[in-house]
Motif scaffolding. Sequence first.
Motif, short mmCIF file in Angstrom:
data_model
loop_
_atom_site.label_atom_id
_atom_site.label_comp_id
_atom_site.label_asym_id
_atom_site.label_seq_id
_atom_site.Cartn_x
_atom_site.Cartn_y
_atom_site.Cartn_z
N HIS A 84 -63.88 19.42 -20.57
CA HIS A 84 -63.95 19.66 -19.14
C HIS A 84 -62.69 19.53 -18.29
CE1 HIS A 84 -68.28 18.88 -20.32
NE2 HIS A 84 -68.40 19.39 -19.10
N ALA A 85 -62.65 20.27 -17.30
CA ALA A 85 -61.46 20.15 -16.38
C ALA A 85 -61.78 20.77 -14.90
CB ALA A 85 -60.24 21.07 -16.70
N THR A 86 -61.23 20.36 -14.06
CA THR A 86 -61.53 20.86 -12.63
C THR A 86 -60.29 21.40 -11.94
OG1 THR A 86 -62.74 18.63 -12.51
CG2 THR A 86 -61.79 19.73 -10.34
N GLY A 87 -60.53 22.47 -11.20
CA GLY A 87 -59.50 23.41 -10.56
C GLY A 87 -59.91 23.27 -9.00
N PHE A 88 -58.86 23.85 -8.32
CA PHE A 88 -58.92 23.62 -6.98
C PHE A 88 -58.44 25.23 -6.19
CE2 PHE A 88 -57.40 22.29 -2.65
CZ PHE A 88 -58.66 21.70 -2.10
N GLY A 89 -59.25 25.37 -5.27
CA GLY A 89 -58.73 26.63 -4.54
C GLY A 89 -58.86 26.35 -2.74
N SER A 90 -58.09 26.88 -2.11
CA SER A 90 -58.22 26.80 -0.64
C SER A 90 -57.58 28.04 -0.08
CB SER A 90 -57.17 25.58 -0.24
OG SER A 90 -57.26 25.31 1.05
N MET A 91 -58.23 28.06 1.22
CA MET A 91 -58.03 29.37 1.94
C MET A 91 -58.35 29.28 3.18
SD MET A 91 -56.05 31.95 1.62
CE MET A 91 -56.14 31.93 -0.06
N PRO A 92 -57.67 29.49 4.49
CA PRO A 92 -58.13 29.66 5.79
C PRO A 92 -59.51 30.60 5.99
CG PRO A 92 -55.71 29.82 5.82
CD PRO A 92 -56.22 29.91 4.61
N VAL A 93 -60.07 30.28 6.98
CA VAL A 93 -61.22 31.16 7.18
C VAL A 93 -60.77 32.58 7.54
CG1 VAL A 93 -63.36 31.61 8.46
CG2 VAL A 93 -62.69 29.33 7.70
N GLY A 94 -59.86 32.66 8.43
CA GLY A 94 -59.17 33.93 8.77
C GLY A 94 -60.21 35.08 9.39
N ASN A 95 -61.18 34.38 10.09
CA ASN A 95 -62.38 35.63 10.53
C ASN A 95 -61.68 36.36 11.62
OD1 ASN A 95 -62.21 32.89 12.17
ND2 ASN A 95 -63.59 33.85 13.58
N ILE A 96 -60.64 35.88 12.54
CA ILE A 96 -60.03 36.94 13.33
C ILE A 96 -59.47 38.03 13.12
CG2 ILE A 96 -58.27 36.96 15.19
CD1 ILE A 96 -60.58 35.07 16.07
N TRP A 97 -59.09 38.15 11.68
CA TRP A 97 -58.46 38.87 11.12
C TRP A 97 -59.49 39.85 10.09
CZ3 TRP A 97 -57.48 39.24 5.46
CH2 TRP A 97 -56.76 40.17 5.18
N ALA A 98 -60.12 39.04 9.29
CA ALA A 98 -61.18 39.42 8.43
C ALA A 98 -62.37 40.24 8.81
CB ALA A 98 -61.55 38.66 7.27
N CYS A 116 -49.11 25.96 11.99
CA CYS A 116 -50.08 24.79 11.04
C CYS A 116 -49.52 24.05 10.29
CB CYS A 116 -51.48 25.31 10.80
SG CYS A 116 -51.20 26.68 9.43
N PRO A 117 -48.08 23.42 10.71
CA PRO A 117 -47.44 22.86 9.46
C PRO A 117 -47.92 21.29 9.07
CG PRO A 117 -46.51 22.30 11.78
CD PRO A 117 -47.40 23.53 11.75
N GLY A 118 -48.85 20.84 10.06
CA GLY A 118 -49.43 19.59 9.64
C GLY A 118 -50.13 19.85 8.15
N ALA A 119 -50.70 20.81 7.92
CA ALA A 119 -51.38 20.71 6.66
C ALA A 119 -50.24 20.89 5.41
CB ALA A 119 -52.33 21.93 6.69
N LEU A 138 -59.82 25.38 6.91
CA LEU A 138 -59.69 25.58 5.58
C LEU A 138 -60.98 25.54 4.78
CD1 LEU A 138 -56.21 23.48 4.85
CD2 LEU A 138 -56.56 26.17 5.34
N MET A 139 -61.04 26.34 3.87
CA MET A 139 -62.17 26.35 3.01
C MET A 139 -61.76 25.78 1.62
SD MET A 139 -64.05 30.22 3.77
CE MET A 139 -62.38 31.04 3.45
N ASN A 140 -61.82 24.62 1.37
CA ASN A 140 -61.57 24.19 -0.05
C ASN A 140 -62.71 24.24 -1.14
OD1 ASN A 140 -59.27 23.37 1.31
ND2 ASN A 140 -60.01 21.73 2.16
N VAL A 141 -62.51 24.55 -2.23
CA VAL A 141 -63.48 24.45 -3.46
C VAL A 141 -63.06 24.00 -4.59
CG1 VAL A 141 -64.87 26.12 -4.77
CG2 VAL A 141 -64.55 26.80 -2.49
N GLN A 142 -63.59 23.05 -5.04
CA GLN A 142 -63.56 22.39 -6.36
C GLN A 142 -64.27 22.74 -7.46
OE1 GLN A 142 -62.23 18.07 -6.31
NE2 GLN A 142 -63.71 18.00 -7.49
N VAL A 143 -64.01 23.21 -8.61
CA VAL A 143 -64.73 23.88 -9.65
C VAL A 143 -64.52 22.99 -10.90
CG1 VAL A 143 -65.05 25.71 -11.18
CG2 VAL A 143 -65.04 26.18 -8.62
N ASP A 177 -60.44 21.01 9.10
CA ASP A 177 -59.84 21.56 10.35
C ASP A 177 -58.56 21.63 9.90
OD1 ASP A 177 -62.17 21.78 11.83
OD2 ASP A 177 -61.97 19.45 12.43
N CYS A 178 -57.99 22.70 10.54
CA CYS A 178 -56.35 23.09 10.77
C CYS A 178 -55.89 23.62 12.05
CB CYS A 178 -56.33 24.13 9.68
SG CYS A 178 -54.74 24.67 9.16
#
Length: 451
Positions: free
Chosen positions: A52-66, A417-420, A38-43, A19-20
């Motif tokens: 082996h290594a792990t990477g991270f990605g994050s993005m707001p859903v943004g459905n109002i715009w998208a 949304c500065p809390g994040a 926020l959609m957070n993905v760990q790969v 939640d954001c």
Amino acid sequence: MQHKSTDVRVVEAVLTIEDCPFRTPLKFGGRVMSTSKLMNVQVTVESRGGLHATGFGSMPVGNIWAWPTNSMSPEETEQGMLHYAEEVVRLTDALDDFDHPIDIMYTASAEYPHLAKSVAVTHGMKEPPPPLAQLVAASPLDAALHDAYGRVNDVNSYDALSQEYMNQDLGEYLDEQFSGEYLDQYTLRTPKPRMPLYHLVGAIDPLTPADVEQPVGDDLPECLAEWIPYNGLTHLKIKLNGDDLAWDVDRVLAVDRVASEEQGKRGCTTWYYSTDFNEKCANVEYVLEFLKQVKGKNPAAFERIQYIEQPTHRDLKAHPENRMHEAAKIKPIVIDESLVDYEALLLAREQGYTGVALKACKGHTEALFAAAAAQKFGLFLCVQDLTCPGYSFLHSASLAARVPTVAAIEGNGRQYCPGANKSWARQFPTMFEIKDGTVGTAALDGLGLGF
């Protein structure tokens, strides 16, 4: 196609939702946004050598715009994009070949349209996620994969875009104009050390203390007049309505009055605006009249407008009459919502657009392709965000810092949304503690995406 020892395959990909909450609502394109997720993905990836290594990605859903639609509620489109994001992540279960992240995501993206229809049927949705929503929902996976690839190969992801690492040249993904070229030709080996920050002035944002009806009371600025000295701002992005010419002109003039007063107090003589209509203008004549009136009423404010963003409908094919050639003679006209692939960029160029808005939320891979094409064609370039906080803002900033002709970056998560941002601000203070209107992008030089 010759494969490389640096190729990877996905071992595991996991999506989590966070939640954001917003501190204040944001209005754009006739729509109001007051919360996000926020959609957070760990790969986790494996190299051909078994590392082996792990990477991270994050993005707001943004459905109002998208995903603007009248047939579904914002809650339904948000859930629809979250369902789609989960299914995109699950696509990696069937992608077991070793390859470069560009190729893995290029292969996966061929499944996006079919996947959208499948998700709509499975979850009883009234319509499938449109192309822009598909890209946004897939973007955390894209980012995480590039991040993990860099980490497993002990390299910054932007330094892994040359022939040494990539299995195919750009001609494979774009067209023959790019044959023999690679993405390292269109990106920098070290990030720009500092970049001006574009601050967003939403359509309902208060400009002066007298405009503040419900104070937040959290020690952050409550209006534009307070934000300018607080961050030392020199770049303001003004959200406009696009269907009320008098209001739009007056809004720019009102912003300029406040900015002129505050910049005068701090001895600043040079600052800039961008204007964003979020595709609400009926036609190019609206844009021309807007520019004419602003220039007639306040020539200095007119000169401060650096570019105009997506004035008319995002569906370029359905609206071939919306040609931007006359407006583009006056100011750069930048494509945003319409830009979902290379074909859309070519069509926008044909219809008179002279600039491109890069967004990490459309996918790291797609953003790199657009950045290369825009540079080859001599188009104006800017990087904007999706009210991206924390990790997603750092990702967006890393993109801006690595594309040569991008002069500034938008970052408005700190406003809404500065809390994040809190945990990331401790690690990257130059990116979040802003005093001179710039962000210190030199810090984004680590492994993976750089942070």
